[in-house]
Design a protein around this motif. Structure first.
Motif, PDB file in Angstrom:
ATOM      1  N   SER B 142       0.834  -1.209   0.000  1.00  0.00           N
ATOM      2  CA  SER B 142       0.000   0.000   0.000  1.00  0.00           C
ATOM      3  C   SER B 142       0.862   1.250   0.000  1.00  0.00           C
ATOM      4  O   SER B 142       1.729   1.428   0.857  1.00  0.00           O
ATOM      5  CB  SER B 142      -0.891   0.011   1.240  1.00  0.00           C
ATOM      6  OG  SER B 142      -1.489   1.286   1.367  1.00  0.00           O
ATOM      7  N   ASP B 143       0.604   2.110  -0.975  1.00  0.00           N
ATOM      8  CA  ASP B 143       1.314   3.390  -0.988  1.00  0.00           C
ATOM      9  C   ASP B 143       0.452   4.509  -0.401  1.00  0.00           C
ATOM     10  O   ASP B 143       0.682   5.678  -0.665  1.00  0.00           O
ATOM     11  CB  ASP B 143       1.828   3.736  -2.396  1.00  0.00           C
ATOM     12  CG  ASP B 143       0.732   3.730  -3.437  1.00  0.00           C
ATOM     13  OD1 ASP B 143      -0.417   3.369  -3.109  1.00  0.00           O
ATOM     14  OD2 ASP B 143       1.012   4.088  -4.594  1.00  0.00           O
ATOM     15  N   TRP B 148       5.583   5.378  -3.221  1.00  0.00           N
ATOM     16  CA  TRP B 148       5.801   4.214  -4.088  1.00  0.00           C
ATOM     17  C   TRP B 148       7.291   3.960  -4.303  1.00  0.00           C
ATOM     18  O   TRP B 148       7.738   2.820  -4.385  1.00  0.00           O
ATOM     19  CB  TRP B 148       5.069   4.403  -5.418  1.00  0.00           C
ATOM     20  CG  TRP B 148       5.294   3.256  -6.355  1.00  0.00           C
ATOM     21  CD1 TRP B 148       5.998   3.261  -7.511  1.00  0.00           C
ATOM     22  CD2 TRP B 148       4.842   1.904  -6.169  1.00  0.00           C
ATOM     23  NE1 TRP B 148       6.017   2.003  -8.079  1.00  0.00           N
ATOM     24  CE2 TRP B 148       5.313   1.148  -7.268  1.00  0.00           C
ATOM     25  CE3 TRP B 148       4.089   1.257  -5.189  1.00  0.00           C
ATOM     26  CZ2 TRP B 148       5.051  -0.217  -7.408  1.00  0.00           C
ATOM     27  CZ3 TRP B 148       3.840  -0.109  -5.327  1.00  0.00           C
ATOM     28  CH2 TRP B 148       4.319  -0.835  -6.422  1.00  0.00           C
ATOM     29  N   GLU B 149       8.078   5.012  -4.313  1.00  0.00           N
ATOM     30  CA  GLU B 149       9.527   4.866  -4.524  1.00  0.00           C
ATOM     31  C   GLU B 149      10.161   4.053  -3.384  1.00  0.00           C
ATOM     32  O   GLU B 149      11.116   3.300  -3.601  1.00  0.00           O
ATOM     33  CB  GLU B 149      10.215   6.234  -4.605  1.00  0.00           C
ATOM     34  CG  GLU B 149       9.838   7.051  -5.836  1.00  0.00           C
ATOM     35  CD  GLU B 149       8.365   7.503  -5.829  1.00  0.00           C
ATOM     36  OE1 GLU B 149       7.834   7.838  -4.745  1.00  0.00           O
ATOM     37  OE2 GLU B 149       7.741   7.499  -6.914  1.00  0.00           O
ATOM     38  N   ILE B 151       8.660   1.674  -1.759  1.00  0.00           N
ATOM     39  CA  ILE B 151       8.276   0.281  -2.025  1.00  0.00           C
ATOM     40  C   ILE B 151       9.184  -0.316  -3.099  1.00  0.00           C
ATOM     41  O   ILE B 151       9.683  -1.437  -2.959  1.00  0.00           O
ATOM     42  CB  ILE B 151       6.787   0.212  -2.440  1.00  0.00           C
ATOM     43  CG1 ILE B 151       5.903   0.699  -1.275  1.00  0.00           C
ATOM     44  CG2 ILE B 151       6.406  -1.203  -2.870  1.00  0.00           C
ATOM     45  CD1 ILE B 151       4.422   0.813  -1.612  1.00  0.00           C
ATOM     46  N   GLU B 152       9.424   0.434  -4.159  1.00  0.00           N
ATOM     47  CA  GLU B 152      10.297  -0.075  -5.233  1.00  0.00           C
ATOM     48  C   GLU B 152      11.701  -0.374  -4.712  1.00  0.00           C
ATOM     49  O   GLU B 152      12.300  -1.399  -5.035  1.00  0.00           O
ATOM     50  CB  GLU B 152      10.377   0.947  -6.380  1.00  0.00           C
ATOM     51  CG  GLU B 152       9.074   1.062  -7.153  1.00  0.00           C
ATOM     52  CD  GLU B 152       9.203   1.879  -8.431  1.00  0.00           C
ATOM     53  OE1 GLU B 152      10.067   2.783  -8.461  1.00  0.00           O
ATOM     54  OE2 GLU B 152       8.457   1.597  -9.388  1.00  0.00           O
ATOM     55  N   ARG B 175      -6.101   1.053  -5.462  1.00  0.00           N
ATOM     56  CA  ARG B 175      -4.690   0.817  -5.810  1.00  0.00           C
ATOM     57  C   ARG B 175      -4.620  -0.337  -6.816  1.00  0.00           C
ATOM     58  O   ARG B 175      -4.165  -1.427  -6.497  1.00  0.00           O
ATOM     59  CB  ARG B 175      -3.877   0.487  -4.556  1.00  0.00           C
ATOM     60  CG  ARG B 175      -3.807   1.633  -3.546  1.00  0.00           C
ATOM     61  CD  ARG B 175      -2.934   1.292  -2.340  1.00  0.00           C
ATOM     62  NE  ARG B 175      -3.546   0.296  -1.478  1.00  0.00           N
ATOM     63  CZ  ARG B 175      -3.256  -0.984  -1.465  1.00  0.00           C
ATOM     64  NH1 ARG B 175      -2.318  -1.471  -2.242  1.00  0.00           N
ATOM     65  NH2 ARG B 175      -3.890  -1.810  -0.658  1.00  0.00           N
ATOM     66  N   GLN B 178      -0.467  -1.210  -8.651  1.00  0.00           N
ATOM     67  CA  GLN B 178       0.778  -1.390  -7.904  1.00  0.00           C
ATOM     68  C   GLN B 178       1.326  -2.830  -7.975  1.00  0.00           C
ATOM     69  O   GLN B 178       2.542  -3.027  -8.121  1.00  0.00           O
ATOM     70  CB  GLN B 178       0.581  -0.969  -6.443  1.00  0.00           C
ATOM     71  CG  GLN B 178       0.533   0.533  -6.217  1.00  0.00           C
ATOM     72  CD  GLN B 178      -0.831   1.161  -6.518  1.00  0.00           C
ATOM     73  OE1 GLN B 178      -1.701   0.561  -7.142  1.00  0.00           O
ATOM     74  NE2 GLN B 178      -1.023   2.398  -6.080  1.00  0.00           N
ATOM     75  N   LYS B 181       2.995  -3.524 -11.334  1.00  0.00           N
ATOM     76  CA  LYS B 181       4.289  -2.829 -11.365  1.00  0.00           C
ATOM     77  C   LYS B 181       5.334  -3.586 -10.541  1.00  0.00           C
ATOM     78  O   LYS B 181       6.500  -3.688 -10.932  1.00  0.00           O
ATOM     79  CB  LYS B 181       4.135  -1.433 -10.746  1.00  0.00           C
ATOM     80  CG  LYS B 181       3.728  -0.371 -11.708  1.00  0.00           C
ATOM     81  CD  LYS B 181       4.969   0.246 -12.356  1.00  0.00           C
ATOM     82  CE  LYS B 181       4.603   1.581 -12.986  1.00  0.00           C
ATOM     83  NZ  LYS B 181       5.556   1.935 -14.039  1.00  0.00           N
TER      84      LYS B 181
END
Lengths: 261, 261
Positions: B142-143, B148-149, B151-152, B175, B178, B181
């Motif tokens: 969950s962002d 999100w960066e 998480i990546e 969401r 995600q 991705k």
């Protein structure tokens, strides 16, 4: 002549130690089996009927224990392999799978059930607040089954990535220096104030939970029964006067507070 | 006049879904409380007495729920906050700690107990073999609460470091992209043959467990009730003829088989 009855093997997680943390599913699986294979102290936790049989073995004998259990199950018997905590976390479920893959074809015909349990890091975390409240990892610090370099690489990746780290198998008589080395390595990436939790025998009468900043940490505080949790740069401590302090990792993440690496 | 009685708050893990996976400790904590705060479907799992009160709230309201529960406990009441799985893993224990830290002084005087439970990844792993049999991590996808960066960065660190990855909160209506991705990103690091396990509602009557190679994966196989486990380069599949295949990660690690990164 038809094939022999294939039997059943249940790999059962008994939780961190107390009967209050054994699931009803695990208790039912114990009632349902006849032969019990496991490390002595885990097998000794069981209260068995006279018709049930304990086969205790030593700590380091996971594969031969798994093979013996599968051999018995393949004759049509109902067999249990017991683990502390959860059997899928650095425990017997993987050893049984390894034995099945390498073993005779009839072991693949045995019915296999894995019964999950509360694993040590969850029990330790619960006693101190919520240190695993955000992204985290679990690493076995034993270099019996993987090179120390792999462990170092994973410690770096986890701390650099902002994960809270739970260390299983942190120390033993045969592996006295690894935990100290791991702390040294983590101290290069994480702030000296990062909370380190030594959770020994969580949920049992001899439970001991100690919190120390990474900068002052002493690996001698751990023993074989300890699960060590190292916070991320975002893990926080709440002082509560007379009540014990809480340690928790917020659900939100602020990259500005991230690891220095 | 002396201070009001400080009350008690128990943050209780109800396990993955079935009554057979609720620990006796959690059941006793439910008996012991009067007020029950939680996300509707979790509160609805409870069989309460007429003198016990349910206060259900929406999924996204963790902090206001924690605040309401602490406010009630601070008046001297016995309060329970219920979570599915384990309350310390992406759940209410951290939210309660956040509320205590930011809240009035009297909330620190409330007695707090966290009751651990079997978290989703352990229940899913048990149904398929032992995919978490070696080093692993848990990441919330969950962002809402982190960029999100971040998480990546964590996906890269985990896959590159050779960890098996359990993804919580993989997908929701708000969401939708995600998870896809995340798979794309992991496919750059891990072999196309890496097993991906979609574990939906493990341990419940509507359970569904699907295994797909990372190269063929479709994020639409997941929903909000799914825990996704992505193997490491060392995770293996054992075919068993008529029986379902097993997925497991060996206890030993061979760096020669490690991630390509």
């Amino acid at each position: 002549m038809s094939a022999a009855k294939s039997g059943h093997i249940a790999v059962i997680g008994l939780g961190p130690g107390g009967a209050h943390q054994v699931t009803p599913e695990a208790s039912a699986a114990v009632v349902d089996a006849k032969w019990f294979y496991g490390y002595g102290p885990y097998v000794d936790r069981l209260e068995l009927r006279p018709d049930q049989v304990k086969v205790a073995s030593d700590n380091r004998e996971e594969i031969s224990r798994a093979q013996a259990a599968l051999e018995k199950a393949a004759t049509g018997e109902r067999v249990a392999v017991v683990s502390g905590g959860d059997p899928g976390v650095f425990a017997m479920a993987a050893a049984v799978c390894e034995a099945i893959e390498a073993g005779p074809a009839e072991w693949r015909e045995v019915e296999l059930t894995v019964v999950p349990g509360v694993t040590a890091m969850l029990a330790v975390a619960a006693r101190i607040g919520a240190p695993l409240g955000h992204d985290f990892c679990a690493i076995s610090l034993s270099d019996n089954l993987k090179p120390w370099e792999t462990i170092e690489k994973r410690l770096d990746a986890a701390a650099g990535g902002g994960f809270v780290i739970a260390l299983y198998n942190p120390i033993s008589k045969a592996r006295p220096w690894q935990l100290g080395k791991a702390f040294e390595r983590l101290a290069k990436i994480l702030p000296a104030s990062t909370p380190v939790i030594f959770g020994r025998a969580a949920g049992r009468p001899d439970e001991k939970i100690v919190v120390t900043p990474l900068g002052d940490v002493d690996a001698a505080q751990a023993d074989m029964a300890t699960c060590v949790i190292i916070g991320s740069a975002e893990t926080r401590i709440i002082e509560r006067g007379d009540r014990p302090a809480l340690v928790y990792t917020p659900r939100f993440s602020n990259p500005a507070q991230g690891a220095r690496a």
